[in-house]
Motif scaffolding. Structure first.
Motif, short mmCIF file in Angstrom:
data_model
loop_
_atom_site.label_atom_id
_atom_site.label_comp_id
_atom_site.label_asym_id
_atom_site.label_seq_id
_atom_site.Cartn_x
_atom_site.Cartn_y
_atom_site.Cartn_z
N THR A 309 0.80 -2.04 0.00
CA THR A 309 0.42 -0.22 0.13
C THR A 309 1.21 1.60 -0.28
OG1 THR A 309 -1.35 -0.94 1.06
CG2 THR A 309 -2.00 1.21 1.28
N VAL A 310 1.08 1.72 -1.31
CA VAL A 310 1.29 4.16 -1.20
C VAL A 310 0.70 5.33 -0.74
CG1 VAL A 310 2.49 5.31 -2.26
CG2 VAL A 310 3.19 2.82 -2.70
N PHE A 311 0.47 5.58 0.50
CA PHE A 311 -0.80 6.51 1.08
C PHE A 311 0.26 7.67 0.03
CE2 PHE A 311 -1.31 8.89 4.12
CZ PHE A 311 -1.95 10.19 3.35
N ILE A 312 -0.32 8.26 -0.83
CA ILE A 312 0.39 9.72 -1.06
C ILE A 312 -0.75 11.16 -0.16
CG2 ILE A 312 0.65 11.23 -3.41
CD1 ILE A 312 0.62 8.95 -4.85
N CYS A 313 0.05 11.65 0.32
CA CYS A 313 -0.62 12.84 1.31
C CYS A 313 0.06 13.87 -0.25
CB CYS A 313 -0.19 13.05 2.13
SG CYS A 313 -0.86 14.14 3.08
N ILE A 314 -1.12 15.28 0.17
CA ILE A 314 -0.69 15.95 -1.11
C ILE A 314 -1.55 17.14 -0.92
CG2 ILE A 314 -0.81 17.09 -3.56
CD1 ILE A 314 1.39 15.20 -3.68
N PHE A 315 -0.62 18.38 0.02
CA PHE A 315 -0.75 19.62 -0.13
C PHE A 315 -0.42 20.46 -1.51
CE2 PHE A 315 -1.28 23.57 1.55
CZ PHE A 315 -2.48 23.60 1.80
N GLY A 316 -1.74 20.32 -2.50
CA GLY A 316 -1.61 21.06 -3.69
C GLY A 316 -1.45 23.07 -3.24
N ALA A 372 -7.67 8.43 5.07
CA ALA A 372 -6.74 7.90 5.02
C ALA A 372 -6.25 6.94 5.31
CB ALA A 372 -5.87 9.14 3.37
N VAL A 373 -5.60 7.20 6.65
CA VAL A 373 -5.23 6.12 7.50
C VAL A 373 -6.59 5.38 7.48
CG1 VAL A 373 -4.25 6.01 9.81
CG2 VAL A 373 -3.59 8.54 8.20
N GLU A 374 -7.61 5.35 7.98
CA GLU A 374 -8.47 4.31 8.39
C GLU A 374 -8.46 3.54 6.97
OE1 GLU A 374 -10.49 3.35 10.56
OE2 GLU A 374 -9.36 5.02 11.93
N ALA A 375 -8.40 4.09 6.04
CA ALA A 375 -8.52 2.82 4.41
C ALA A 375 -7.49 2.18 4.12
CB ALA A 375 -8.48 4.30 3.56
N ILE A 376 -6.26 2.40 5.09
CA ILE A 376 -4.28 2.24 4.91
C ILE A 376 -4.89 0.95 5.94
CG2 ILE A 376 -2.36 2.14 5.72
CD1 ILE A 376 -1.98 5.08 5.13
N CYS A 377 -5.45 0.92 6.91
CA CYS A 377 -5.69 0.25 7.87
C CYS A 377 -6.23 -0.91 8.10
CB CYS A 377 -5.51 0.93 9.48
SG CYS A 377 -4.62 1.23 9.87
N ARG A 378 -7.50 -0.23 6.64
CA ARG A 378 -8.95 -1.75 6.77
C ARG A 378 -8.15 -2.45 6.00
NH1 ARG A 378 -11.91 2.80 5.76
NH2 ARG A 378 -11.90 3.23 4.14
N GLY A 379 -7.30 -1.91 5.13
CA GLY A 379 -6.79 -3.26 4.14
C GLY A 379 -5.16 -3.80 4.23
N GLY A 380 -4.85 -3.43 5.64
CA GLY A 380 -3.61 -3.33 5.54
C GLY A 380 -3.47 -5.11 6.39
N ARG A 381 -2.44 -5.66 6.12
CA ARG A 381 -1.97 -7.19 6.51
C ARG A 381 -1.03 -6.81 8.04
NH1 ARG A 381 3.41 -9.30 3.28
NH2 ARG A 381 3.18 -7.98 1.70
N GLU A 382 -1.19 -6.94 8.92
CA GLU A 382 0.24 -6.91 9.99
C GLU A 382 0.06 -8.53 10.04
OE1 GLU A 382 2.16 -4.13 11.68
OE2 GLU A 382 1.90 -3.92 8.95
N GLU A 383 1.77 -8.81 10.60
CA GLU A 383 2.63 -9.42 11.00
C GLU A 383 3.12 -9.23 11.98
OE1 GLU A 383 4.58 -11.23 6.80
OE2 GLU A 383 2.77 -9.96 7.31
#
Ligand code: GDP
Ligand code: MN
Length: 383
Positions: A309-316, A372-383
């Motif tokens: 997962t890549v998260f891009i945060c842009i302040f335009g 965005a952080v919620e979306a990252i965690c929803r799809g995240g796999r952790e080990e």
């Protein structure tokens, strides 16, 4: 940037800190001749050159009594692995006969906002243990960056740790030289462990660890020249070539974070970490990222197999959101099984959201950073 030991020795010699004569080799043929030509006197110490400490305990520091022994050790040690680093160079040095091993370092301390001098008369390979079991043997004192090393600082560190006061002048001299080196080379850390005391009562550096602030490299051409000999992360090199700053973080993490600005990058990493996710790497896009550059940055991120997962945060502002969206689509069109979370704010945001929505690619547009952080965690796999 972490220097290799022999590179640190070059700096120490420049500042007048005594070291033993040595050579550096990267191949076995001709080793015996090179030792002879350099006039190195036995016994010798052969040392694996890797950007990590703890070499002694990992078999990366060995002694040779004669030429035969030295060549055999070189054969055994060249390219050996030490804590994940390959020793492509060996330093062959005369062995110093020493009666004591002291620890000495100066580091940039963010708490006291000043260079911090750390000293212990119980130096050597077990210094980390000493810090835990016998902290009284370690003294720390902040140094005034303008005044430098005061006599009372030296008295303090020696009195506190019970170091032999006969060597006060010698220690002060070494600390002053080390401080000059720290200052002139924009170091974050300079460390000598052990600082040995030889037969003639002279302090001699047997090891050297130096970390230079990367932001100062533009004024340190001799340090940039050292870089060629370092084993650098392939994505760090690749990113640097196109003027991005790639920062490897936690190997076990599966998230890559990129942003146009280091402050926002750090905030994003903090928020993701707070949710228990680990960030594998971060990338600073800098200002004015175009579609092409965004696409390139995403490609670099996904070269890390762990990142899904890549998260891009842009302040335009200078960066246009629609440009970012187009770049994201280009990169994601060629990537299977990966996700992109995009949070954009500013110029042409609406158009950017439309582009993403119409792309049919695994890209999520998030309204703000927490979403965005919620979306990252929803799809995240952790080990
Ligand atoms: P590190 O384990 O990566 O910190 O490697 P060092 O260069 O500090 O070497 C480890 C240990 O080997 C030192 O703490 C010393 O005890 C010993 N050592 C290294 N070089 C010499 C030397 O020239 N003479 C002596 N007597 N011991 C040395
Ligand atoms: Mn050491």
């Amino acid at each position: 940037m972490k220097l290799l030991e022999y590179q640190a020795r070059t700096l120490m010699e420049k500042f007048g800190i005594p070291v033993k004569p040595h050579i550096v080799v990267d191949e076995i043929p001709g080793v015996a001749e090179r030792i002879r030509n350099a006039g190195l006197a036995y016994p010798l110490v052969i040392k694996a050159q890797v950007q990590t400490g703890g070499r002694g305990k990992a078999g990366g520091v060995q002694f040779a009594e004669d030429e035969d022994g030295a060549v055999k050790l070189c054969e055994k040690m060249l390219h050996m692995d030490i804590r994940g680093f390959r020793a492509d160079e060996l330093m062959i040095s005369e062995k110093a006969e020493i009666s004591r091993e002291w620890y000495l370092s100066i580091l940039l301390d963010r708490l006291t906002k000043s260079p911090l001098l750390i000293f212990s008369p119980a130096g050597g390979v077990d210094i980390e243990e000493t810090a835990g079991t016998n902290p009284g043997m370690i003294a720390k004192v902040p140094l005034d960056p303008l005044r430098g090393v005061a006599d009372y600082s030296i008295s303090y560190i020696m009195d506190k740790t019970g170091a032999d006061p006969r060597y006060r002048d010698a220690l002060r001299d070494t600390v002053q030289k080390l401080f000059r080196m720290f200052f002139d080379y924009h170091a974050m850390l300079v460390e000598i462990n052990p600082l040995g005391l030889d037969e003639s009562g002279r302090l001699i550096a047997l090891d050297g660890k130096v970390e230079i602030d990367d932001n100062a490299l533009s004024v340190l051409p001799d340090i940039v020249a050292f870089r060629e000999k370092l084993q650098e992360d392939p994505q760090v090199i690749e990113a640097r070539k196109v003027n991005f700053h790639f920062i490897p973080m936690e190997d076990s993490g599966t998230v890559g974070v990129m942003s146009n600005g280091s402050g926002m990058l750090m905030s994003c990493i903090d928020l993701i970490s707070k949710k228990g996710m680990k960030v594998h790497a971060a990338l600073d896009l800098g200002g004015g990222a175009t579609a092409d550059r965004i696409a390139e940055a995403i490609r670099i991120m996904f070269k890390r197999p762990r990142i899904d997962t890549v998260f891009i945060c842009i302040f335009g502002g200078i960066t246009r959101c629609d440009e970012a969206a187009r770049g994201a689509c280009t990169a994601m069109a060629g990537t299977a099984g990966k996700r992109l979370i995009l949070r954009m704010e500013g110029t042409n945001k609406e158009e950017a959201v439309r582009i993403i929505a119409g792309s049919g690619l695994p890209i999520v547009s998030a309204g703000d950073i927490p979403e965005a952080v919620e979306a990252i965690c929803r799809g995240g796999r952790e080990e």
